[in-house]
Design a protein around this motif. Structure first.
Motif, PDB file in Angstrom:
ATOM      1  N   ALA A  69       0.801  -1.228   0.000  1.00 38.68           N
ATOM      2  CA  ALA A  69       0.000   0.000   0.000  1.00 38.68           C
ATOM      3  C   ALA A  69       0.834   1.279   0.000  1.00 38.68           C
ATOM      4  N   SER A  70       1.958   1.273  -0.697  1.00 34.24           N
ATOM      5  CA  SER A  70       2.791   2.479  -0.746  1.00 34.24           C
ATOM      6  C   SER A  70       2.231   3.528  -1.704  1.00 34.24           C
ATOM      7  N   GLY A  71       1.470   3.103  -2.702  1.00 38.17           N
ATOM      8  CA  GLY A  71       0.860   4.024  -3.649  1.00 38.17           C
ATOM      9  C   GLY A  71       1.785   4.511  -4.747  1.00 38.17           C
ATOM     10  N   GLN A  72       2.996   4.000  -4.808  1.00 35.88           N
ATOM     11  CA  GLN A  72       3.945   4.450  -5.820  1.00 35.88           C
ATOM     12  C   GLN A  72       3.487   4.115  -7.236  1.00 35.88           C
ATOM     13  N   CYS A  73       2.775   3.013  -7.391  1.00 34.75           N
ATOM     14  CA  CYS A  73       2.272   2.646  -8.714  1.00 34.75           C
ATOM     15  C   CYS A  73       1.246   3.662  -9.213  1.00 34.75           C
ATOM     16  N   VAL A  74       0.419   4.146  -8.309  1.00 34.52           N
ATOM     17  CA  VAL A  74      -0.597   5.135  -8.684  1.00 34.52           C
ATOM     18  C   VAL A  74       0.065   6.441  -9.086  1.00 34.52           C
ATOM     19  N   VAL A  75       1.094   6.826  -8.345  1.00 31.15           N
ATOM     20  CA  VAL A  75       1.827   8.045  -8.682  1.00 31.15           C
ATOM     21  C   VAL A  75       2.466   7.918 -10.056  1.00 31.15           C
TER      22      VAL A  75
ATOM     23  N   GLN B  43      -6.055   2.519  -5.854  1.00 32.27           N
ATOM     24  CA  GLN B  43      -5.962   1.834  -4.573  1.00 32.27           C
ATOM     25  C   GLN B  43      -7.360   1.652  -4.009  1.00 32.27           C
ATOM     26  N   ASP B  44      -7.554   0.508  -3.323  1.00 32.29           N
ATOM     27  CA  ASP B  44      -8.837   0.281  -2.673  1.00 32.29           C
ATOM     28  C   ASP B  44      -8.862   1.026  -1.340  1.00 32.29           C
ATOM     29  N   ASP B  45      -9.911   0.842  -0.560  1.00 31.93           N
ATOM     30  CA  ASP B  45     -10.073   1.562   0.705  1.00 31.93           C
ATOM     31  C   ASP B  45      -8.969   1.268   1.712  1.00 31.93           C
ATOM     32  N   ASP B  46      -8.301   0.134   1.564  1.00 34.77           N
ATOM     33  CA  ASP B  46      -7.194  -0.224   2.454  1.00 34.77           C
ATOM     34  C   ASP B  46      -5.841   0.188   1.890  1.00 34.77           C
ATOM     35  N   GLY B  47      -5.830   0.814   0.727  1.00 38.14           N
ATOM     36  CA  GLY B  47      -4.591   1.252   0.106  1.00 38.14           C
ATOM     37  C   GLY B  47      -3.944   0.219  -0.788  1.00 38.14           C
ATOM     38  N   ILE B  48      -4.557  -0.949  -0.913  1.00 33.72           N
ATOM     39  CA  ILE B  48      -4.007  -2.008  -1.748  1.00 33.72           C
ATOM     40  C   ILE B  48      -4.235  -1.655  -3.223  1.00 33.72           C
ATOM     41  N   ALA B  49      -3.206  -1.860  -4.019  1.00 35.90           N
ATOM     42  CA  ALA B  49      -3.279  -1.523  -5.446  1.00 35.90           C
ATOM     43  C   ALA B  49      -4.304  -2.392  -6.164  1.00 35.90           C
ATOM     44  N   ILE B  50      -4.962  -1.776  -7.123  1.00 38.96           N
ATOM     45  CA  ILE B  50      -5.866  -2.483  -8.022  1.00 38.96           C
ATOM     46  C   ILE B  50      -5.560  -2.026  -9.444  1.00 38.96           C
ATOM     47  N   LEU B  51      -5.783  -2.902 -10.392  1.00 37.70           N
ATOM     48  CA  LEU B  51      -5.591  -2.570 -11.797  1.00 37.70           C
ATOM     49  C   LEU B  51      -6.864  -1.967 -12.376  1.00 37.70           C
ATOM     50  N   LEU B  52      -6.719  -0.869 -13.065  1.00 35.20           N
ATOM     51  CA  LEU B  52      -7.839  -0.290 -13.795  1.00 35.20           C
ATOM     52  C   LEU B  52      -7.939  -0.928 -15.171  1.00 35.20           C
ATOM     53  N   THR B  53      -6.806  -1.389 -15.677  1.00 38.62           N
ATOM     54  CA  THR B  53      -6.738  -2.115 -16.941  1.00 38.62           C
ATOM     55  C   THR B  53      -5.512  -3.017 -16.885  1.00 38.62           C
ATOM     56  N   ASP B  54      -5.587  -4.159 -17.529  1.00 39.98           N
ATOM     57  CA  ASP B  54      -4.415  -5.039 -17.542  1.00 39.98           C
ATOM     58  C   ASP B  54      -3.714  -5.031 -18.898  1.00 39.98           C
ATOM     59  N   GLU B  55      -4.229  -4.245 -19.830  1.00 36.22           N
ATOM     60  CA  GLU B  55      -3.611  -4.094 -21.144  1.00 36.22           C
ATOM     61  C   GLU B  55      -3.025  -2.689 -21.251  1.00 36.22           C
TER      62      GLU B  55
END
Length: 64
Positions: free
Chosen positions: A12-18, A26-38
């Protein structure tokens, strides 16, 4: 190019989102989620950065 995310490794560092906010969130717990996998060439550099900065090594690019 395909993106894979191992959410169970995420710290849950959020570096991927940045690095690539069009691809990750990130979900409510800060865990990364993919918006697209392509990922097209236009976002490839951002995702490569997300892979590089992920402290948990939870993201990878799969090349065809």
């Amino acid at each position: 190019m395909k993106v894979e995310l191992e959410a169970d490794k995420c710290v849950a560092s959020g570096q991927c989102v940045v690095a690539a906010m069009e691809v990750f969130d990130q979900d409510d717990d800060g865990i990364a989620i993919l918006l697209t996998d392509e990922v097209g060439d236009d976002r490839l550099g951002d995702v490569e950065e997300a892979v590089a900065v992920c402290p948990a090594a939870a993201i990878r690019l799969v090349r065809p």
